[in-house]
Design an enzyme around this catalytic site. Sequence first.
Site, mmCIF file in Angstrom:
data_model
loop_
_atom_site.group_PDB
_atom_site.id
_atom_site.type_symbol
_atom_site.label_atom_id
_atom_site.label_comp_id
_atom_site.label_asym_id
_atom_site.label_seq_id
_atom_site.Cartn_x
_atom_site.Cartn_y
_atom_site.Cartn_z
ATOM 1 N N HIS A 25 35.397 101.748 -10.175
ATOM 2 C CA HIS A 25 35.674 101.339 -11.556
ATOM 3 C C HIS A 25 36.786 102.199 -12.162
ATOM 4 O O HIS A 25 37.709 101.686 -12.803
ATOM 5 C CB HIS A 25 34.379 101.463 -12.361
ATOM 6 C CG HIS A 25 34.479 100.939 -13.748
ATOM 7 N ND1 HIS A 25 33.489 101.155 -14.683
ATOM 8 C CD2 HIS A 25 35.429 100.227 -14.402
ATOM 9 C CE1 HIS A 25 33.824 100.586 -15.821
ATOM 10 N NE2 HIS A 25 35.001 100.021 -15.677
ATOM 11 N N GLU A 33 40.026 101.195 -10.743
ATOM 12 C CA GLU A 33 40.497 99.930 -11.337
ATOM 13 C C GLU A 33 41.282 100.195 -12.623
ATOM 14 O O GLU A 33 42.335 99.611 -12.857
ATOM 15 C CB GLU A 33 39.299 99.024 -11.620
ATOM 16 C CG GLU A 33 39.636 97.750 -12.374
ATOM 17 C CD GLU A 33 38.744 97.544 -13.578
ATOM 18 O OE1 GLU A 33 39.284 97.465 -14.701
ATOM 19 O OE2 GLU A 33 37.513 97.470 -13.419
ATOM 20 N N HIS A 34 40.764 101.101 -13.466
ATOM 21 C CA HIS A 34 41.482 101.481 -14.685
ATOM 22 C C HIS A 34 42.776 102.229 -14.355
ATOM 23 O O HIS A 34 43.820 102.001 -14.969
ATOM 24 C CB HIS A 34 40.617 102.418 -15.528
ATOM 25 C CG HIS A 34 39.555 101.744 -16.323
ATOM 26 N ND1 HIS A 34 39.481 101.828 -17.694
ATOM 27 C CD2 HIS A 34 38.506 100.961 -15.954
ATOM 28 C CE1 HIS A 34 38.429 101.142 -18.125
ATOM 29 N NE2 HIS A 34 37.822 100.617 -17.080
ATOM 30 N N GLU A 60 41.002 108.320 -17.656
ATOM 31 C CA GLU A 60 40.282 107.061 -17.434
ATOM 32 C C GLU A 60 38.873 107.275 -16.894
ATOM 33 O O GLU A 60 38.007 106.443 -17.128
ATOM 34 C CB GLU A 60 41.082 106.160 -16.477
ATOM 35 C CG GLU A 60 42.429 105.756 -17.018
ATOM 36 C CD GLU A 60 42.329 104.982 -18.322
ATOM 37 O OE1 GLU A 60 41.459 104.096 -18.439
ATOM 38 O OE2 GLU A 60 43.130 105.273 -19.242
ATOM 39 N N GLU A 87 32.493 104.136 -21.572
ATOM 40 C CA GLU A 87 32.191 102.715 -21.369
ATOM 41 C C GLU A 87 30.813 102.554 -20.736
ATOM 42 O O GLU A 87 30.008 101.729 -21.182
ATOM 43 C CB GLU A 87 33.249 102.073 -20.466
ATOM 44 C CG GLU A 87 32.961 100.603 -20.180
ATOM 45 C CD GLU A 87 33.855 99.999 -19.108
ATOM 46 O OE1 GLU A 87 33.564 98.877 -18.675
ATOM 47 O OE2 GLU A 87 34.831 100.652 -18.695
#
Length: 975
Positions: free
Chosen positions: A67, A70-71, A145, A167
């Site tokens: 994840h 991905e950012h 990130e 998040e």
Amino acid sequence: MELQLNKVYSGFKLLEQKNIKDINSTAFIFEHEKSGAKLLYLKNDDDNKVFSISFRTPPTDSTGVAHILEHSVLCGSRKFPSKEPFVELIKGSLNTFLNAMTFSDKTMYPVASRNDKDFHNLMDVYLDAVLYPNIYKYPEIMMQEGWHYELENKEDELTYKGVVYNEMKGALSSPESILMRKVQESLFPDTPYGVESGGDPDFIPDLTQEQFTAFHKKLYHPSNSYIFLYGAMDITEQLKFINEEYLKNFDKIQVDSEIPVQKAFEAERKLVLDYPISDNEKEEDKSFLSLNYVIGRSTDKELSLAFDILEHLLLETPAAPLKKALIDADLGKDVFGSYDSSVLQPTFSVVVKNSNEAKVDQFKKVVSDTLKALTQNGIDKKLIESSINIREFQLREAEFDGYPRGLMYGIRCMDSWLYGENSLMHLEYEDTLNKVKEALTTNYFEKLIEKYLLNNTHSSLVIVNPKKGLAEKKAEELKKKLEDYKSSLSDSELNKIIVNTNKLKERQVTPDSPEVLKTIPLLSLEDIDKKSETLPLLEAQINSIKTLVHPIFTSGIAYINMYFNSSTVPQDKLPYISLLSSVLGKIGTEKYSYEELSNIININTGGIRFGGEAFAECGKSDIFYPKFTVRAKALTEKLPKLIEIIEEIMLHTKFEDKKRIKEIIQEMKSRMEMRMLQRGHTVAAKRAASYFSPIAKYEETLIGLSFYKFISDLENNFETRYSEVVESFKHLSKLIFNRNNLILSFTGEEKDYESFEKSFVSLYNSLSTENPEKISYNFEPSALNEGLMTSSKVQYVAKAYNFKELGYSYTGSLQVLKTIIGFDYLWNKVRVQGGAYGAFANFQWGGNTVFSSYRDPNLKETLAAYDKAGEFAQNFDSDEREMTKYIIGTVSELDSPLTPSMKGIVSDEYYIRHITQAHVQKERDEIIGTKKEDIRSLGTLIADCMKQNYFCVLGSEDKIKANKDIFGSILNVFE
């Protein structure tokens, strides 16, 4: 140009070509011989082109490396060294979709655009990002990130910060998210599905920079990639570009990324865990009970489609027998199911919400007994037909809630392609559907239940219980952990953290140079269509009723919208509008029981939905038109039946079913709780606007926190208020369903309008001819400035006001300002520097202005950032190129492609709000003509709105209480 099998095109060998009639496309399957990349192209006449590159990325732990990566790959690359190429593209691209997605076992990078030049640019930036990211050069990217230690001075408290860290704190705040995460863990303890690919905040800080880059080095190679193209394009041109710019630089290698199969269990496994609730919430009736099963392989296309239908049949409709049995047994207040085929071994779950752990044995018995009874006595064939029909309708309609059709086809392909099987199997549904339809005459589904549910030992029981003080305990443990760690560090180690923190902050606040920004490809204003799209609209009448006709090709589907004026409903009865809309169609009528009605709706239509909506007068802040809407769709040959069903529901519903009404109220409350935790920014934004805006107050009363409190009170006092509920339904039905209150809308082909006109006459004749009095609503403005407390670990911070109340006028330049504020100022201040997952600005024609944040670790800091947004705008500076970028990005949002049904709905809205084509064109002209001086002049507007100090925060109980001095009041959201 005709492509030939086994011929090589720019390094890509064509392995297979196939006509996929079910989605009106031709598929071309390629392999890039040098790099090993796989590529699928779906050729058709759709001008909304899609590109995606995906990688198989099975994680080995819960640090969230997939994840975070991905950012991070979208934070600068070889050719595009800007800190945020992703954001630069959003600001200045005509994209119709631009994002990236982390799944349990794959990471996808899709883009879409209707403009050829823009589509090429998007592909270029995304390919460079994934194959040549700057993560190796700048460790600050992973710090920003993912996570990092935050310490500016030795005396300060040491904390964790990071976008994904926050998040996932927000994502795993809701019990539903915790439950579904643990379901996978319980069923797949020995495979990548047993860990959290998104990242668990408890483990994210274990991720090192070395592990982070190693994950990319291993898995982000073309040999481990899946490239997808869709739409009307010159495929040889695209293949040439991908090869020459990227793939020719890589040699084929063996990448170890295969997803292992979890060995089946010999017996059901049990997992019990807790989730946090606030001290003021009750613990009773707050548990989640779930039974979960592994269902074959996602590469079994018949089984996948069959179980998708079976889950709907058992758990999703009012007639669903398993759901009904669990509700009747009083095991909980809500029941829902889940079938996930996006993993190698799909899972099926039965979930009871708002239950108690003491009911586990009864829960298991009811599930078992109900499923056994269904296999022995057979499933109602009407129920089977209805569930198959609704799924078939969805497959043929191919509308995906605003997502590009090609993107959803690309995601569907991955359910088999990723696991080494035929990438097209889930797109070819016709033959599979015909096999499943054998269930209409055989015991097809009964056998599936027996094999995969009753006799399946690869299963789990997961129980999630509420626990007071859990969030506080974890917060204290984290605080102590960081304090202990800090105290163990030497001065030089502390200085290193301080240096790294400052280095990151310096990177965050240092703008990209003009030279770097110029590397991001940009269209010119000449690439923009200067003329606004004209939506099809013909005005007609059926008897005395105004009818809006939208002649569009709809593949044989008719879309019907009815708009009843609901300003006849007294102000104190407004919440009943939403409750009535949720009851209609889910409760019995004079002709049908609610189970029969559910089957008849699904057999004959694509769905019938009721709702309360409000339409603001064009350019006004205080005039709006309340409507009770009926939205329905059916194949054109079923139009007479559709109108007959609507008439039966609308005029002949029997409201005296006490048990059923209570069940619907409990389910509504449950579903609202899920949405409020998942979309807290919309709750806070709507609540803040309701302090001063009549239309926002109206909508908040119907769908916001006010309505949730209304529903909660009804549930708690149902016995004493039941008669009031029934009388209110009857009263509202008489006030609303009146031919004098109605505007009709038809979206479909011209040849089918006559059929609709004839079909509607019977309903017209049945509607009341009375003229109820219209109500003038009086909502007193008040700056409540509430802190709405939950057990969430993050905040949703909103601040709002209406600029027209301050004497300002609307201009299209405000939409350009929205792009600049949202993706420049707020992105940097609230997301990049503040660590929130997102932040948004919104300016409406009627004057309402709202700023909001999403999964935000901060509170006061975010409000302070909003307060300085006006100053940012007043000092805004930009060269012509940057201004062009902001304008193009704004037009991109205006020009999002609309499905046929959406064209009808948007055109209806314009008509009701008195928005003309001249209004739409004027806004577009003002957007395209925006200059930096226009943006500067709007800075005062923002500053003045923020000075009015209307704000609302939904979030952590501890955080809100720690800042209680700023709030007008603080209250608990949940009981």
